[in-house]
Design an enzyme around this catalytic site. Structure first.
Site, short mmCIF file in Angstrom:
data_model
loop_
_atom_site.label_atom_id
_atom_site.label_comp_id
_atom_site.label_asym_id
_atom_site.label_seq_id
_atom_site.Cartn_x
_atom_site.Cartn_y
_atom_site.Cartn_z
N HIS A 156 1.08 -1.18 0.09
CA HIS A 156 -0.02 -0.27 -0.47
C HIS A 156 0.71 1.35 -0.15
CE1 HIS A 156 -4.11 -1.55 0.35
NE2 HIS A 156 -3.58 -2.84 0.93
N ASP A 363 3.93 9.19 -0.88
CA ASP A 363 2.49 8.72 -0.45
C ASP A 363 2.17 7.69 -1.47
OD1 ASP A 363 -0.33 7.77 1.03
OD2 ASP A 363 -0.48 10.23 1.32
P1 ADP Z 1 -2.80 6.49 4.48
O1 ADP Z 1 -3.04 5.21 4.45
O2 ADP Z 1 -1.91 7.05 4.46
O3 ADP Z 1 -3.62 7.40 5.73
P2 ADP Z 1 -4.77 7.56 2.69
O4 ADP Z 1 -5.09 8.79 2.12
O5 ADP Z 1 -5.26 6.84 1.99
O6 ADP Z 1 -3.74 7.17 3.81
O7 ADP Z 1 -6.19 7.17 3.40
C1 ADP Z 1 -6.68 7.62 4.68
C2 ADP Z 1 -7.95 7.47 4.83
O8 ADP Z 1 -8.48 7.11 6.62
C3 ADP Z 1 -9.41 7.56 4.33
O9 ADP Z 1 -10.40 6.39 3.59
C4 ADP Z 1 -9.61 8.73 4.81
O10 ADP Z 1 -10.88 9.13 4.68
C5 ADP Z 1 -9.43 8.52 6.09
N1 ADP Z 1 -8.61 9.24 7.30
C6 ADP Z 1 -7.75 9.94 7.52
N2 ADP Z 1 -7.79 10.71 8.57
C7 ADP Z 1 -8.84 11.65 9.02
C8 ADP Z 1 -9.94 11.69 10.21
N3 ADP Z 1 -9.03 12.19 10.32
N4 ADP Z 1 -10.89 11.67 10.08
C9 ADP Z 1 -11.93 9.88 9.57
N5 ADP Z 1 -11.08 9.34 8.52
C10 ADP Z 1 -9.92 9.98 8.19
#
Ligand code: ADP
Length: 461
Positions: A156, A363
């Site tokens: 991922h 990322d």
């Molecule tokens: P990572 O896998 O590095 O965390 P991604 O952007 O691919 O980054 O995925 C993050 C996921 O988690 C998304 O679906 C996002 O909506 C959710 N997310 C991230 N931060 C928050 C937050 N503060 N509150 C709610 N959902 C979150």
């Protein structure tokens, strides 16, 4: 259809409405549709001599199988090798890598535990899909225990260039372990290219048309960009959310716009420079003062790792300093929320924000970028400002692409986003919607499974 057994460090509840992390969200979206078994650590640390049997729980179409770890496993495998070595290394942050031999031993020990637990639940016809950097040696462990099933792996997070990977002891072992899988999936062509360079430089082999010869075996290596369940997200964003609506209404009366950032609080997400870019916007374009605010939602994560404590402190200080410098009695420029927001509220917040500001330094994919696009109204859509170092930038060309290390560049693009004519916003949004629909969660699952079950490579980015 064969039973699908998914394995990842943690198991997420596919029916829960609060979830932070791309793996949990992306996999839950996919597994909800296909069903199967999801095995992982239950998040508990216990004292035990003998490895406990996996605990089985059925939730909808998904059967969860979980095991606890010990304190030592948690320290060495999870906080240690996974999150203080592989995570920074794979995100090109050699400066933050903290390597200890005990971490590597813990990593191998826990992968062996996962293998023991898995063999107790596997059936001969299962297909196995293992996820992410915590579990790279798991295929080798399973093979040692006589598993004959097809085993796939999806990374991922980014896969770094060989010059960076080679800085970690036992890097060759790590890549050789990866080559024990039948299919290796990456988010982007850049990541796949980096594996190509490594196998050429260090193993004297190559990837030809998505295949690598490893002795008698043939391993598929491909690019499978992860996506979201677009329709589910659109529907969620269209559903009224009272609390968000009241707040949005107030802002509209005052003629103010909102820039939104949503992340796990991770040093890879470029948060300090994101805040600085917002401050720079207010400096360069004084007319923006009082007419725009930044809402940054940051979920706490891995707080036992020192680098994460540091980033939290830095952000709190920065948001305080920006507010101290620019705020007025009736305008707070930065709203920094240290927490997790339920997914339906998140969708409504994206929709109520005129700019989605996504600026990771590196990322794997970044699902927030895709969610922001999905949540916009086609009639009056907001603009996505996206880092060129997010995996998503390989596909989402109609976003405003920025360099997350260049604060002025980000500030200029924020201004451009905030002043973009409606017609251009609509055109860009339409094109972006087509892209996120093409590479959605189902496409990710289907193309990966076609490679894993049938040896087909029809994905291509
Ligand atoms: P990572 O896998 O590095 O965390 P991604 O952007 O691919 O980054 O995925 C993050 C996921 O988690 C998304 O679906 C996002 O909506 C959710 N997310 C991230 N931060 C928050 C937050 N503060 N509150 C709610 N959902 C979150």
């Amino acid at each position: 259809m064969n039973r699908l057994v998914v394995v990842s460090n943690r198991v997420a509840d596919v029916q829960r409405s609060t979830q932070a992390g791309g793996l949990a969200v992306g996999l839950a979206d996919s597994l909800r549709q296909r069903g199967g078994v999801w095995m992982g650590w239950d998040g508990q640390t216990l004292k035990y001599e003998e490895e406990p049997e996996p605990r089985i729980r059925k939730i909808g179409a998904v059967t969860q199988a979980t095991i606890p770890l010990t304190e030592q496993d948690y320290a060495e495998y999870y906080l240690g090798f996974s999150n203080s070595v592989l995570w920074p290394l794979f995100h090109y942050r050699l400066d933050l890598v903290e390597y200890k031999t005990a971490f590597l031993e813990g990593y191998r020990r826990v992968n062996a535990k996962f293998a023991n637990a898995l063999v107790s639940i596997l059936q001969p016809e299962d297909v196995i899909w293992i996820h992410d950097y915590h579990l790279i040696p798991l295929a080798a462990e399973l093979r040692q225990r006589g598993c004959k099933q097809r085993i796939g792996f999806f990374l991922h997070i980014p896969f770094p260039p060989p010059e960076i990977l080679a800085a970690v002891p036992r890097h060759r072992w790590l890549v050789e372990s990866l080559l024990e899988f039948d299919v290796i999936g990456f988010q982007t062509n850049t990541d796949l290219g980096n594996l190509q360079h490594y196998v050429e430089d260090h193993l004297g082999t190559e990837i030809t048309e998505g295949r690598i010869k490893v002795g008698e075996r043939e391993v598929i290596a491909g690019c499978f960009p992860i996506g979201i369940d677009v329709d589910a997200f659109v529907e969620m964003a269209e559903r009224p959310n009272d609390e968000v609506q009241i707040e949005t209404h107030r802002r509209e009366i005052l003629g103010r716009r909102q820039i939104i950032g949503v992340d796990r609080l991770d040093y890879t997400k470029g948060l300090p420079d994101r805040l600085r870019a917002f401050a720079r916007l207010l400096e360069l374009y004084p007319e923006m003062r009082k007419s725009v605010a930044l809402m940054q939602i940051a979920t706490p994560t891995r707080e036992e790792v020192e680098a994460y404590v540091d980033i939290r402190k830095e952000l709190e200080a920065l948001s305080g300093a920006i507010n101290g410098r620019f705020a007025d009695f009736n305008w707070t420029p930065v709203r920094y929320i240290h927490g997790t927001v339920p997914r339906d509220a998140l969708a409504a917040l994206y929709r109520a924000s005129q700019v989605g500001f996504v600026t990771p330094l590196r990322d794997g994919m970044n699902l927030v970028a895709k969610e922001y696009v999905a949540a916009q109204s086609p009639e009056n859509p907001g603009v996505l400002v996206l880092s060129k170092f997010a995996g998503a930038a390989e596909d989402l060309h109609e976003a405003l692409i920025v360099n997350p290390y260049d604060v002025d560049d980000m500030a200029r693009n924020l201004c451009r986003a905030l002043t973009m004519p409606l017609e251009e916003r609509q055109e860009r949004h339409k094109a972006l919607m087509e892209r996120i629909r093409k590479h959605d969660a189902k496409h990710w699952l289907d193309t990966f499974m076609a490679a894993l079950e049938k040896g087909e490579i029809k994905n291509a980015a």
